[in-house]
Design a protein around this motif. Structure first.
Motif, PDB file in Angstrom:
ATOM      1  N   ARG A 121      42.604  47.052  56.187  1.00  0.00           N
ATOM      2  CA  ARG A 121      42.946  45.678  55.827  1.00  0.00           C
ATOM      3  C   ARG A 121      43.278  44.863  57.075  1.00  0.00           C
ATOM      4  NH1 ARG A 121      46.143  43.930  50.496  1.00  0.00           N
ATOM      5  NH2 ARG A 121      46.269  41.675  50.842  1.00  0.00           N
ATOM      6  N   GLU A 122      43.998  45.458  58.017  1.00  0.00           N
ATOM      7  CA  GLU A 122      44.389  44.755  59.235  1.00  0.00           C
ATOM      8  C   GLU A 122      43.168  44.370  60.057  1.00  0.00           C
ATOM      9  OE1 GLU A 122      45.696  47.570  58.103  1.00  0.00           O
ATOM     10  OE2 GLU A 122      47.602  46.696  57.397  1.00  0.00           O
ATOM     11  N   ASP A 123      42.208  45.296  60.180  1.00  0.00           N
ATOM     12  CA  ASP A 123      41.011  44.998  60.964  1.00  0.00           C
ATOM     13  C   ASP A 123      40.184  43.892  60.313  1.00  0.00           C
ATOM     14  OD1 ASP A 123      41.661  46.863  62.865  1.00  0.00           O
ATOM     15  OD2 ASP A 123      40.407  48.455  62.002  1.00  0.00           O
ATOM     16  N   PHE A 124      40.113  43.930  58.980  1.00  0.00           N
ATOM     17  CA  PHE A 124      39.345  42.889  58.294  1.00  0.00           C
ATOM     18  C   PHE A 124      40.011  41.526  58.477  1.00  0.00           C
ATOM     19  CE2 PHE A 124      38.478  40.249  54.549  1.00  0.00           C
ATOM     20  CZ  PHE A 124      37.099  40.153  54.642  1.00  0.00           C
ATOM     21  N   LEU A 125      41.326  41.476  58.328  1.00  0.00           N
ATOM     22  CA  LEU A 125      42.036  40.205  58.492  1.00  0.00           C
ATOM     23  C   LEU A 125      41.900  39.694  59.926  1.00  0.00           C
ATOM     24  CD1 LEU A 125      45.269  40.784  56.379  1.00  0.00           C
ATOM     25  CD2 LEU A 125      43.225  39.479  55.773  1.00  0.00           C
ATOM     26  N   ARG A 126      41.859  40.595  60.884  1.00  0.00           N
ATOM     27  CA  ARG A 126      41.659  40.182  62.268  1.00  0.00           C
ATOM     28  C   ARG A 126      40.287  39.518  62.415  1.00  0.00           C
ATOM     29  NH1 ARG A 126      42.299  44.804  64.359  1.00  0.00           N
ATOM     30  NH2 ARG A 126      44.582  44.663  64.380  1.00  0.00           N
ATOM     31  N   ALA A 127      39.298  40.078  61.736  1.00  0.00           N
ATOM     32  CA  ALA A 127      37.959  39.492  61.778  1.00  0.00           C
ATOM     33  C   ALA A 127      37.937  38.109  61.132  1.00  0.00           C
ATOM     34  CB  ALA A 127      36.960  40.420  61.085  1.00  0.00           C
ATOM     35  N   VAL A 128      38.703  37.937  60.045  1.00  0.00           N
ATOM     36  CA  VAL A 128      38.762  36.633  59.386  1.00  0.00           C
ATOM     37  C   VAL A 128      39.398  35.593  60.308  1.00  0.00           C
ATOM     38  CG1 VAL A 128      39.633  35.336  57.422  1.00  0.00           C
ATOM     39  CG2 VAL A 128      38.867  37.679  57.102  1.00  0.00           C
ATOM     40  N   TRP A 129      40.485  35.964  60.958  1.00  0.00           N
ATOM     41  CA  TRP A 129      41.143  35.017  61.868  1.00  0.00           C
ATOM     42  C   TRP A 129      40.222  34.661  63.028  1.00  0.00           C
ATOM     43  CZ3 TRP A 129      44.983  31.898  61.049  1.00  0.00           C
ATOM     44  CH2 TRP A 129      45.957  32.223  60.110  1.00  0.00           C
ATOM     45  N   GLN A 130      39.464  35.610  63.517  1.00  0.00           N
ATOM     46  CA  GLN A 130      38.513  35.318  64.590  1.00  0.00           C
ATOM     47  C   GLN A 130      37.449  34.340  64.101  1.00  0.00           C
ATOM     48  OE1 GLN A 130      37.068  39.204  65.664  1.00  0.00           O
ATOM     49  NE2 GLN A 130      38.862  39.710  66.937  1.00  0.00           N
ATOM     50  N   TRP A 131      36.975  34.550  62.877  1.00  0.00           N
ATOM     51  CA  TRP A 131      35.995  33.621  62.309  1.00  0.00           C
ATOM     52  C   TRP A 131      36.607  32.238  62.167  1.00  0.00           C
ATOM     53  CZ3 TRP A 131      36.110  30.487  58.102  1.00  0.00           C
ATOM     54  CH2 TRP A 131      34.890  29.872  57.740  1.00  0.00           C
ATOM     55  N   LYS A 132      37.839  32.181  61.695  1.00  0.00           N
ATOM     56  CA  LYS A 132      38.516  30.895  61.491  1.00  0.00           C
ATOM     57  C   LYS A 132      38.663  30.134  62.811  1.00  0.00           C
ATOM     58  CE  LYS A 132      42.195  28.031  60.891  1.00  0.00           C
ATOM     59  NZ  LYS A 132      43.013  27.378  61.936  1.00  0.00           N
ATOM     60  N   GLU A 133      39.037  30.828  63.866  1.00  0.00           N
ATOM     61  CA  GLU A 133      39.200  30.178  65.160  1.00  0.00           C
ATOM     62  C   GLU A 133      37.863  29.674  65.689  1.00  0.00           C
ATOM     63  OE1 GLU A 133      42.070  29.427  66.515  1.00  0.00           O
ATOM     64  OE2 GLU A 133      42.983  30.340  64.726  1.00  0.00           O
ATOM     65  N   ALA A 134      36.789  30.422  65.395  1.00  0.00           N
ATOM     66  CA  ALA A 134      35.464  30.045  65.902  1.00  0.00           C
ATOM     67  C   ALA A 134      34.828  28.929  65.088  1.00  0.00           C
ATOM     68  CB  ALA A 134      34.552  31.268  65.924  1.00  0.00           C
ATOM     69  N   LYS A 135      35.022  28.953  63.759  1.00  0.00           N
ATOM     70  CA  LYS A 135      34.304  28.036  62.878  1.00  0.00           C
ATOM     71  C   LYS A 135      35.185  26.973  62.224  1.00  0.00           C
ATOM     72  CE  LYS A 135      30.461  30.490  63.259  1.00  0.00           C
ATOM     73  NZ  LYS A 135      29.273  30.017  63.956  1.00  0.00           N
ATOM     74  N   GLY A 136      36.479  27.178  62.237  1.00  0.00           N
ATOM     75  CA  GLY A 136      37.345  26.316  61.428  1.00  0.00           C
ATOM     76  C   GLY A 136      37.539  24.923  61.963  1.00  0.00           C
ATOM     77  N   GLY A 137      37.064  24.646  63.194  1.00  0.00           N
ATOM     78  CA  GLY A 137      37.277  23.321  63.761  1.00  0.00           C
ATOM     79  C   GLY A 137      36.275  22.279  63.320  1.00  0.00           C
ATOM     80  N   GLU A 138      35.248  22.682  62.576  1.00  0.00           N
ATOM     81  CA  GLU A 138      34.201  21.729  62.200  1.00  0.00           C
ATOM     82  C   GLU A 138      34.739  20.610  61.326  1.00  0.00           C
ATOM     83  OE1 GLU A 138      29.751  21.630  60.137  1.00  0.00           O
ATOM     84  OE2 GLU A 138      30.921  23.486  60.149  1.00  0.00           O
ATOM     85  N   ILE A 139      35.643  20.958  60.416  1.00  0.00           N
ATOM     86  CA  ILE A 139      36.180  19.933  59.510  1.00  0.00           C
ATOM     87  C   ILE A 139      36.965  18.884  60.297  1.00  0.00           C
ATOM     88  CG2 ILE A 139      37.916  19.561  57.703  1.00  0.00           C
ATOM     89  CD1 ILE A 139      36.926  22.168  56.432  1.00  0.00           C
ATOM     90  N   CYS A 140      37.742  19.339  61.291  1.00  0.00           N
ATOM     91  CA  CYS A 140      38.493  18.385  62.110  1.00  0.00           C
ATOM     92  C   CYS A 140      37.551  17.453  62.869  1.00  0.00           C
ATOM     93  CB  CYS A 140      39.405  19.126  63.085  1.00  0.00           C
ATOM     94  SG  CYS A 140      40.690  20.101  62.271  1.00  0.00           S
ATOM     95  N   GLU A 141      36.441  17.994  63.348  1.00  0.00           N
ATOM     96  CA  GLU A 141      35.454  17.159  64.026  1.00  0.00           C
ATOM     97  C   GLU A 141      34.885  16.115  63.072  1.00  0.00           C
ATOM     98  OE1 GLU A 141      32.459  19.668  65.640  1.00  0.00           O
ATOM     99  OE2 GLU A 141      33.843  20.826  66.899  1.00  0.00           O
ATOM    100  N   GLN A 142      34.622  16.525  61.835  1.00  0.00           N
ATOM    101  CA  GLN A 142      34.091  15.577  60.850  1.00  0.00           C
ATOM    102  C   GLN A 142      35.110  14.490  60.525  1.00  0.00           C
ATOM    103  OE1 GLN A 142      32.913  18.705  57.920  1.00  0.00           O
ATOM    104  NE2 GLN A 142      31.008  17.556  57.801  1.00  0.00           N
ATOM    105  N   LEU A 143      36.371  14.864  60.389  1.00  0.00           N
ATOM    106  CA  LEU A 143      37.409  13.887  60.081  1.00  0.00           C
ATOM    107  C   LEU A 143      37.535  12.865  61.203  1.00  0.00           C
ATOM    108  CD1 LEU A 143      40.116  16.254  58.562  1.00  0.00           C
ATOM    109  CD2 LEU A 143      38.841  14.491  57.342  1.00  0.00           C
TER     110      LEU A 143
END
Length: 1063
Positions: free
Chosen positions: A212-234
């Protein structure tokens, strides 16, 4: 004569013209935009004038032009040259506006550099606004509905942003201390699904192969890499958010708020664990919320391909099955079902107590058609005897209605379907482990073999489908955590009844009250890894036996203390296992209004800005989000999270279709802002998660709707268009052509400011607005119109009906300032010496008009306003976004309603003269004009506006014809009213011999159109109304042509000398 705006007399400003080349300016550059349409060939000047004359004539006659499809409209568009801002400017420093304005409006030039400067200067922070000279001391707070971190914003989100930002900017300019909180939702199911697919695609790894820890680490890495798109759109949309307060629902502070809410609700007895039916996605192997269940109406037999199922499955079928009466093998009860795969879970057959067909079977037993077990015949008033055979099978473990019936009759539920969608051991070895829809076929075959199958027929039904996975939703019995909603729901309903909570529009109150009157408990458990893990612990015995003993705590230590007190054993001896499930995303998002402000800590933001001033969101979120925010906010903070709710409509495309990825009509706002080629749109589709069939449909739709791609429209045009729709009515139908039309409006404002700045020059010094007194009737009229526009904008923002403001601003800038006043004062500005008053009036129109426009078009307003000279002694503000918003009271001294009413008579005269010019095709000539009125007051009105009347009508000298004077011969005539006539000189300007054949040709063309319309069958509703209006317009135009032809024939009959008479 009806009053029409002068814009209707001019060539359409919305027509799509070929772009003109821009000369290169330092510091500007031009580049060709992506090719969105075949270029319109350049035509010579006379051909263009002829085309405009024909269109003008049709407009003047009120003839509606045939509407075009978006595809047809887009073909008429030609790419504009893009002007870029290329002055070296450090990010966050102010844009250089010392250079000249480019010749034409270019969104990329206008929108460059401003946002980073606004953000760096802190204009969006409430601390800055408290220092403004116009500060009111009041606060205005709002939060953005947090979009899912997995995705990108679509046009529905853009509508929310456009409305919210317009309100926020108005309150900020008004002087209120504004906080607009940005944030993103962690989107449990959606995010986990995206990351699981990525792990499988890139590493060939399934989630359960990781810890579970490794999977959540992967999710956070994805979030840091991809999660800024919405802020750019705003930021691209110009959203003036307080970015230093940005919130993510999985941040540490927010997670603490979620845990605190769970613990408090549990202590209050409003949260409990129970085994109940839940919406279950077998593909996701998780419970899902009601909003994630799509009710798909099927007209009858429909074949679907479902995830994980090896064969296509047919739905919309009614299977008839015989249940034989125990002890009477020749007697049977036929039951209809759409779900034969649930037969192994049947525990009874129910009939209505008053159904005489089954009275003799009350209390009897039937043989199960598969197992032979005895099932009771029960009577229940919920059974509908008119449906099917009037007998229904009862499966409490797989149907909410059957579960309620089973509870009433004390029936024990039997689960036939497991959480992975396969059949359970209860079903027997022959079915166990089979996919439920594969098992369906075996069950039907077995019924046929046993002679108990009684038929199959097409049957309309509503199929619950998981919107996340596309799988059919099952209702399964699961031990989950639930929120008791009845008590909190009653409080939410009473808040609306008492007026403490207000809805706009008010018709949503009915849905609100109905939902809370029938609300059930809310399942908040989700079988995921990504999300807020439930802070509940199960007590485990030393031997590993799990008791149904659960404790809830903020930490494991706190839970252990509670477990010790509950069991009477030392905490150190107890083994606790935390619930592996996470909370429903809607649970955390329901806390957003106060958790984003720091709750449960007593933060300064929470004290100052909570409750929020307004909750603005889409009407589709009224119950699932707004309702839950009200319930939890009231329970946890002791007060409503907001007292006013503004709900906008759903956005549909120009053809009225719901936005859907599978239809290919979901648009990224940036594609409308910057423009995009069709090839890029199609590539985005292919990069999505659509299956091949959906991809083919979506690609075809895109190619039809946007054959040449999407033209660059700009942020301001998109925002203004979205706000111009009545958000409080029905669904909003948006087409790209509308936004493109608004870009042309932006260009009109741009050209108006270029003209005004040229008139003002470098030595111009503005007068204070309160000292400006109009020196002419035209000056007084435009200032009155400006004051009325400010009044309408203020009323629009106060009532939050933004379409009223956009309409008022569009009318002022286009129909009042550009089409009338600028044209009327041009002759005055050419005189030497130039009068001083028009430049002062022009400056006030530009300054005040741009400030009125700023909440809707922040980039354009800033770019142009920065180039205006400051008023002496006025407040020194660095940006239009913190400049005072013009109030109706401050401009009241300019408002002259009677003058505006009188000027409408001038507009009618202009309309009549332009119609005469069009009829006689006077393109270059400036004929003399005479006005005659039998009313002295009306004559005085004409006298005051003689010069601008001639200018606007493109005529020569305009004079008054005294009452009683004989009407001139050889002049065209038109009636303005029962008391007024207008005459236009024709002698020497029109050759009857040449002009009569042209009139005859036009008449023949219009007569054909009239005959065609008359030959059509009457339509219904709006279409028939439009047909009748067009018939009337054509008949009126034909009458004018006949009158003109008769007049020209009279001129021909006279000698040349007699045709030159004057009054």
């Amino acid at each position: 004569m009806p009053h029409l705006p002068l814009a209707s007399l001019r060539p359409s400003l919305w027509c799509l013209r070929a772009s003109r080349g821009l000369r290169r300016l330092c510091p500007l550059s031009t580049q060709s935009q992506p090719h969105h349409g075949s270029p319109i060939s350049r035509r010579n000047r006379e051909a263009k004038q002829k085309r405009l004359r024909e269109k003008q004539a049709a407009l003047e006659a009120g003839i509606a032009w045939e509407s075009k499809t978006p595809a047809e409209s887009s073909k008429a568009w030609s790419p504009k040259e893009v002007v870029l801002y290329e002055v070296p400017t450090e990010p966050g420093t102010k844009k250089d506006v010392s250079g000249p304005l480019p010749p034409a409006y270019s969104p990329q030039y206008v929108e460059a550099a401003w946002y980073l400067w606004w953000e760096r200067e802190g204009f969006f922070k409430p601390e800055y606004q408290a220092l403004l000279p116009q500060s009111t001391g009041e606060t205005f707070s709002m939060c953005i509905p947090p979009p899912n971190v997995t995705g990108s914003l679509h046009i529905g989100h853009a509508l929310t942003v456009a409305i919210q930002d317009a309100l926020v900017r108005w309150h900020r300019m008004r002087g209120d201390r504004v906080l607009w909180v940005p944030g993103c939702d962690h989107a449990g199911i959606a995010t986990q699904t995206v990351v699981e697919k990525q792990l499988w695609r890139e590493q060939g790894v399934r989630r359960h192969e990781l810890s579970r820890e490794d999977f959540l680490r992967a999710v956070w890495q994805w979030k840091e890499a991809k999660g800024g798109e919405i802020c750019e759109q705003l930021r691209a949309l110009g959203a003036s958010l307080a970015w230093d307060r940005e919130c993510f629902t999985m941040d540490m502070g927010f997670s603490l708020a979620v845990t605190e809410a769970f613990v408090r609700l549990h202590k209050a007895g409003l949260l409990y664990r129970s085994r109940q039916l839940v919406n279950w996605s077998c593909a996701l192997r998780s419970a899902i919320s009601d909003i994630e269940v799509e009710s798909r109406a099927l007209p009858g037999r429909t074949e679907l391909q479902l995830p994980g199922c090896p064969i296509p499955v047919s739905f919309g079928l009614l299977f008839s099955v015989a249940f034989r009466v125990d002890g009477e093998p020749d007697v049977e009860v036929v039951v209809g079902t759409t779900r034969p795969e649930t037969l192994p879970g049947d525990v009874a057959v129910a009939v209505h107590p008053d159904d005489s067909r089954y009275t003799h079977l009350h209390g009897r037993q039937l043989r199960h058609p598969l197992t032979g077990q005895l099932l009771p015949v029960i009577t229940d008033p919920a059974v509908q005897p008119q449906m099917g055979t009037g007998a229904v099978k009862v499966t409490p473990a797989h149907s909410p209605a059957d579960a309620e019936m089973g509870t009433r009759h004390g029936l024990c539920p039997q689960s036939a379907i497991a959480e992975d969608g396969t059949m359970t051991p209860l079903c027997g070895d022959w079915l166990q482990g089979l996919h439920r829809f594969v098992a369906r076929e075996k069950i039907v075959s077995a019924l046929r073999e046993r002679g108990l199958f009684r038929g199959l027929q097409s049957h309309p039904m509503v199929l619950p489908v998981c919107s996340r996975s596309g799988d059919v939703v099952e209702y399964l019995l699961k031990s989950q955590w639930f929120v008791r909603c009845r008590e909190m729901g009653d409080q939410a309903a009473k808040a609306v009844e008492s007026g403490a909570l207000e809805f706009n529009p008010t018709f949503h109150q009915k849905n609100w009250q109905h939902w809370f009157a029938h609300i059930g408990d809310w399942c908040i458990s989700r079988q995921l890894w990504w999300g807020h893990q439930i802070p509940a612990y199960q007590v485990v015995e030393a031997k590993g036996d799990r008791q149904d003993c659960w404790v809830v705590g903020r930490t494991e230590a706190e839970a252990r203390e509670l477990a010790a007190a509950l069991t009477g054993r030392p905490g150190a001896e107890l083994t606790l296992e935390r619930d592996p499930d996470v909370l429903d995303t809607w649970f955390s998002s329901a806390l957003f209004p106060f958790a984003a402000l720091g709750w449960p800590q007593e933060t300064p933001d929470l004290a100052r800005f909570y409750p929020l001033s307004l909750m603005e969101t889409g009407s589709d979120l009224l119950l699932f989000w707004v309702g839950r925010m009200v319930m939890l906010g009231t329970q946890l903070t002791g007060q409503l999270p907001f007292r006013k709710v503004l709900l906008h409509s759903m956005v549909r495309d120009g053809q009225g279709r719901k936005m859907s990825k599978s239809l290919g009509n979901v648009l990224d706002p940036r594609d409308i802002i910057k423009g995009v080629e069709l090839q890029v749109l199609q590539e985005k589709l292919r990069d999505g998660n659509l299956d091949p069939a959906e991809l083919a449909i979506a690609a075809a739709t895109q190619k039809k709707d946007f054959p040449h791609g999407i033209p660059e429209c700009g942020t301001d045009a998109l925002r203004f268009t979205l706000c111009s729709h009545g958000a409080l009515g029905g669904d909003l139908h948006l087409s790209v052509s509308e936004v493109l039309s608004c870009r042309h409006f932006c260009n009109k404002i741009w050209n108006a400011l270029r003209f005004i700045l040229n008139v003002l020059g470098e030595e111009f010094t503005p007068e204070p607005a309160e000292e400006l007194c109009p020196a002419s009737p035209m000056d007084a009229w435009i200032l009155s119109r400006l004051a009325r526009t400010a009044q309408e904008c203020e009323r629009s923002f106060l009532t939050r009906e933004l379409s009223l403001a956009t309409h008022a601003l569009h009318h002022f800038w286009l129909h009042n300032l550009c089409d009338v006043y600028l044209e009327a004062v041009k002759p005055q500005l050419l005189r030497s010496p130039r009068p001083q008053e028009p430049p002062q009036v022009l400056f006030s129109c530009a300054d005040i008009g741009l400030r009125l426009l700023a909440p809707f078009m922040p980039f354009l307003a800033e770019e142009l306003w920065q180039r205006l000279p400051p008023r002496p002694g006025g407040p020194l503000v660095p940006s239009i976004c913190v400049a005072p918003y013009p109030s109706a009271r401050s401009l009241e001294h300019w408002h002259q309603p009677e003058l505006e009413q009188r000027f409408s008579r001038i507009q009618e005269a202009v309309q009549a003269l332009r119609a005469l010019r069009a009829t006689y095709q006077l393109t270059k000539a400036r004929p003399r004009v005479l006005l005659q009125s039998s009313e002295p007051l009306e004559q005085d009105v004409f006298q005051a506006f003689l010069e601008p009347l001639g200018t606007l009508a493109h005529c020569g000298a305009v004079s008054l014809l005294p009452r009683g004077t004989v009407t001139p011969s050889g002049w065209a005539q038109a009636s303005l009213s029962d008391t007024a006539e207008v005459y236009m000189e024709l002698q020497g300007l029109v050759e009857p011999e040449t002009h009569l054949p042209r009139l005859a040709a036009r008449r023949q063309k219009l007569q054909k159109q009239l005959d065609s319309l008359k030959g059509r069958s009457p339509a219904d509703g709006v279409a028939e109304t439009q047909r009748q209006q067009r018939l009337s317009a054509l008949q009126l135009e034909l009458s004018k042509l006949d009158q003109a032809a008769s007049h020209l024939q009279q001129l021909m009959a006279k000698s040349p000398s007699s045709g030159n008479s004057e009054p």
